[in-house]
Design a protein around this motif. Structure first.
Motif, PDB file in Angstrom:
ATOM      1  N   ILE A  35      39.513  35.452  36.329  1.00 30.16           N
ATOM      2  CA  ILE A  35      40.628  34.809  35.773  1.00 30.16           C
ATOM      3  C   ILE A  35      40.551  33.658  35.097  1.00 30.16           C
ATOM      4  CG2 ILE A  35      42.992  34.032  36.364  1.00 30.16           C
ATOM      5  CD1 ILE A  35      42.437  35.975  39.085  1.00 30.16           C
ATOM      6  N   LEU A  36      40.495  33.559  33.723  1.00 29.73           N
ATOM      7  CA  LEU A  36      39.835  32.686  32.837  1.00 29.73           C
ATOM      8  C   LEU A  36      40.806  31.857  31.925  1.00 29.73           C
ATOM      9  CD1 LEU A  36      36.621  34.582  31.941  1.00 29.73           C
ATOM     10  CD2 LEU A  36      36.905  33.074  33.786  1.00 29.73           C
ATOM     11  N   LEU A  37      40.963  30.797  31.685  1.00 29.82           N
ATOM     12  CA  LEU A  37      41.657  29.992  30.971  1.00 29.82           C
ATOM     13  C   LEU A  37      40.661  29.763  29.617  1.00 29.82           C
ATOM     14  CD1 LEU A  37      44.348  28.647  30.073  1.00 29.82           C
ATOM     15  CD2 LEU A  37      43.723  26.750  31.372  1.00 29.82           C
ATOM     16  N   ALA A  89      41.615  34.915  24.255  1.00 25.05           N
ATOM     17  CA  ALA A  89      42.469  35.650  25.140  1.00 25.05           C
ATOM     18  C   ALA A  89      43.258  36.964  24.746  1.00 25.05           C
ATOM     19  CB  ALA A  89      43.251  34.919  25.987  1.00 25.05           C
ATOM     20  N   ARG A  90      43.772  36.751  23.508  1.00 28.62           N
ATOM     21  CA  ARG A  90      44.522  37.487  22.679  1.00 28.62           C
ATOM     22  C   ARG A  90      43.733  38.963  22.385  1.00 28.62           C
ATOM     23  NH1 ARG A  90      45.834  39.096  18.055  1.00 28.62           N
ATOM     24  NH2 ARG A  90      44.535  37.438  16.935  1.00 28.62           N
ATOM     25  N   PHE A 110      35.796  47.710  32.602  1.00 29.89           N
ATOM     26  CA  PHE A 110      36.394  46.662  32.499  1.00 29.89           C
ATOM     27  C   PHE A 110      38.053  46.607  32.061  1.00 29.89           C
ATOM     28  CE2 PHE A 110      32.216  45.198  32.466  1.00 29.89           C
ATOM     29  CZ  PHE A 110      31.950  44.626  33.785  1.00 29.89           C
ATOM     30  N   ASP A 111      39.064  46.196  32.754  1.00 29.95           N
ATOM     31  CA  ASP A 111      40.638  46.269  32.122  1.00 29.95           C
ATOM     32  C   ASP A 111      40.627  44.647  31.866  1.00 29.95           C
ATOM     33  OD1 ASP A 111      43.100  47.464  31.760  1.00 29.95           O
ATOM     34  OD2 ASP A 111      43.430  45.770  33.330  1.00 29.95           O
ATOM     35  N   PHE A 112      41.076  44.518  30.798  1.00 32.22           N
ATOM     36  CA  PHE A 112      41.508  43.287  30.358  1.00 32.22           C
ATOM     37  C   PHE A 112      42.907  42.955  29.932  1.00 32.22           C
ATOM     38  CE2 PHE A 112      37.142  44.325  28.548  1.00 32.22           C
ATOM     39  CZ  PHE A 112      36.568  43.106  28.716  1.00 32.22           C
ATOM     40  N   SER A 113      43.525  42.029  30.631  1.00 29.29           N
ATOM     41  CA  SER A 113      45.204  41.850  30.427  1.00 29.29           C
ATOM     42  C   SER A 113      45.356  40.258  30.279  1.00 29.29           C
ATOM     43  CB  SER A 113      45.743  42.374  31.564  1.00 29.29           C
ATOM     44  OG  SER A 113      45.263  41.517  32.791  1.00 29.29           O
ATOM     45  N   LEU A 114      46.425  40.202  29.670  1.00 31.60           N
ATOM     46  CA  LEU A 114      46.887  38.611  29.111  1.00 31.60           C
ATOM     47  C   LEU A 114      47.902  38.362  30.029  1.00 31.60           C
ATOM     48  CD1 LEU A 114      46.483  36.507  26.742  1.00 31.60           C
ATOM     49  CD2 LEU A 114      48.144  37.668  25.523  1.00 31.60           C
ATOM     50  N   HIS A 115      47.878  37.147  30.368  1.00 30.44           N
ATOM     51  CA  HIS A 115      48.962  36.495  31.541  1.00 30.44           C
ATOM     52  C   HIS A 115      49.541  35.153  30.870  1.00 30.44           C
ATOM     53  CE1 HIS A 115      48.186  39.571  34.648  1.00 30.44           C
ATOM     54  NE2 HIS A 115      47.170  39.803  33.815  1.00 30.44           N
ATOM     55  N   GLY A 116      49.874  35.068  29.638  1.00 28.01           N
ATOM     56  CA  GLY A 116      50.405  33.883  29.458  1.00 28.01           C
ATOM     57  C   GLY A 116      49.614  32.965  28.295  1.00 28.01           C
ATOM     58  N   ARG A 117      50.434  32.352  27.618  1.00 30.30           N
ATOM     59  CA  ARG A 117      49.914  31.249  26.321  1.00 30.30           C
ATOM     60  C   ARG A 117      50.422  29.910  27.162  1.00 30.30           C
ATOM     61  NH1 ARG A 117      50.779  31.833  20.056  1.00 30.30           N
ATOM     62  NH2 ARG A 117      49.507  29.912  19.217  1.00 30.30           N
ATOM     63  N   ILE A 158      45.822  32.588  29.266  1.00 35.17           N
ATOM     64  CA  ILE A 158      45.072  33.274  30.471  1.00 35.17           C
ATOM     65  C   ILE A 158      44.628  34.590  30.452  1.00 35.17           C
ATOM     66  CG2 ILE A 158      45.688  33.324  32.913  1.00 35.17           C
ATOM     67  CD1 ILE A 158      47.713  31.167  32.426  1.00 35.17           C
ATOM     68  N   LEU A 159      43.594  34.840  30.716  1.00 33.58           N
ATOM     69  CA  LEU A 159      42.809  36.206  30.583  1.00 33.58           C
ATOM     70  C   LEU A 159      42.314  36.619  31.846  1.00 33.58           C
ATOM     71  CD1 LEU A 159      41.788  38.409  28.580  1.00 33.58           C
ATOM     72  CD2 LEU A 159      39.715  37.199  28.385  1.00 33.58           C
ATOM     73  N   ARG A 160      42.926  37.889  32.387  1.00 31.00           N
ATOM     74  CA  ARG A 160      42.411  38.370  33.438  1.00 31.00           C
ATOM     75  C   ARG A 160      41.403  39.517  33.246  1.00 31.00           C
ATOM     76  NH1 ARG A 160      45.460  40.088  39.079  1.00 31.00           N
ATOM     77  NH2 ARG A 160      43.954  41.517  39.974  1.00 31.00           N
ATOM     78  N   ILE A 161      40.230  39.785  33.823  1.00 28.82           N
ATOM     79  CA  ILE A 161      39.325  40.956  33.592  1.00 28.82           C
ATOM     80  C   ILE A 161      39.175  41.547  35.025  1.00 28.82           C
ATOM     81  CG2 ILE A 161      37.382  41.626  32.579  1.00 28.82           C
ATOM     82  CD1 ILE A 161      36.924  39.016  31.221  1.00 28.82           C
TER      83      ILE A 161
END
Length: 255
Positions: free
Chosen positions: A122-124, A130-131, A150-157, A173-176
């Motif tokens: 979980i990386l900022l 991230a996008r 790996f699955d990549f998902s975006l969790h906010g700007r 916020i990027l979640r892998i």
């Protein structure tokens, strides 16, 4: 200067400290949904470290700035706080989290995607990174190459004003998450990644031409492979999702 790190000042270290409490809470909530020991990279002044410690899990926090490490050790005597470089330290905890220095984003992402031992990251990062990694507005070669595993998902700007000092761009916020069941056999990873690279960098107008040159197929066979994979002929490499890449590779490789 007393407070200047031996590694350089803020600009050399790429330090922009997150101050927005709702964003901090959101990142910690994402971590709380995972299990296992946590590794925080780029701990800085502890904006994330302190609430992460409140989760009651094994926590290791690293930073290259020796002054901030000393201060953080005093605040969190029960956590493992170490002076270390995220480009060299083993990224082998089940959960990796951090406000990543912008100039180190790409090498840290490469280390993670090439490594083993972690399940969630979980990386900022910069908003554009991230996008793109999450495939919003089109995928990238790095994301397509890693997508079967790996699955990549975006969790906010995160607006730039939520950092001190304020950077020139927003964060994201990027979640892998490492897939429990890979979409492609790990033994084929090198060959698959070479295929993806050829697809993104090869010559040709349209997906059939790219498959033709990347796989060495006749044009009719390239079109048939795309049809069998359920991929429209008008698509481009950046338009394909993880499952589409996996199906395409399955047919190109003859699996």
């Amino acid at each position: 200067m007393r407070n200047r790190s031996s590694h350089g000042g803020r600009h050399e270290l790429g330090q922009n400290f997150l101050t927005h409490r709702p964003t901090i809470r959101g990142i910690v909530d994402l971590v709380s949904a995972t299990r296992g020991p946590i590794l925080e990279i780029g701990a800085g002044d502890g904006a994330l470290t302190v609430p992460l410690a409140s989760l009651g899990r094994e926590l290791t926090a690293i930073d290259v700035d020796e002054h901030r490490i000393r201060a953080l050790r005093r605040r969190l005597p029960h956590a493992s706080v170490q002076q270390a470089d995220a480009l060299r330290y083993p990224l082998d905890h089940p959960v990796v989290v951090g406000n990543v220095p912008y100039h180190l984003t790409t090498p840290i992402l490469r280390r993670l995607l090439e490594g083993n031992g972690w399940q969630h990251a979980i990386l900022l990062t910069q908003w554009e990174v991230a996008r793109k990694r999450a495939g919003v507005g089109g995928g990238t070669m790095m994301t397509a190459a890693a997508a079967p595993w790996f699955d990549f998902s975006l969790h906010g700007r995160v607006p730039a004003r939520h950092y001190v000092p304020m950077p020139s761009v927003d964060g994201g916020i990027l979640r892998i998450t490492r897939r429990e069941a890979p979409l492609v056999d790990p033994r084929e990873r090198d060959a698959y990644e070479r295929f993806v690279r050829r697809m993104f960098t090869g010559r040709g107008s349209g997906l059939p031409a790219l498959v033709q040159t990347s796989a060495g197929f006749a044009r009719a066979r390239a079109r048939a492979v795309l049809a069998d994979s359920g991929i429209g002929l008008d698509r481009l490499p950046r338009d394909l999702g993880a499952e589409q890449w996996a199906r395409l590779w399955c047919r190109v490789s003859g699996r």
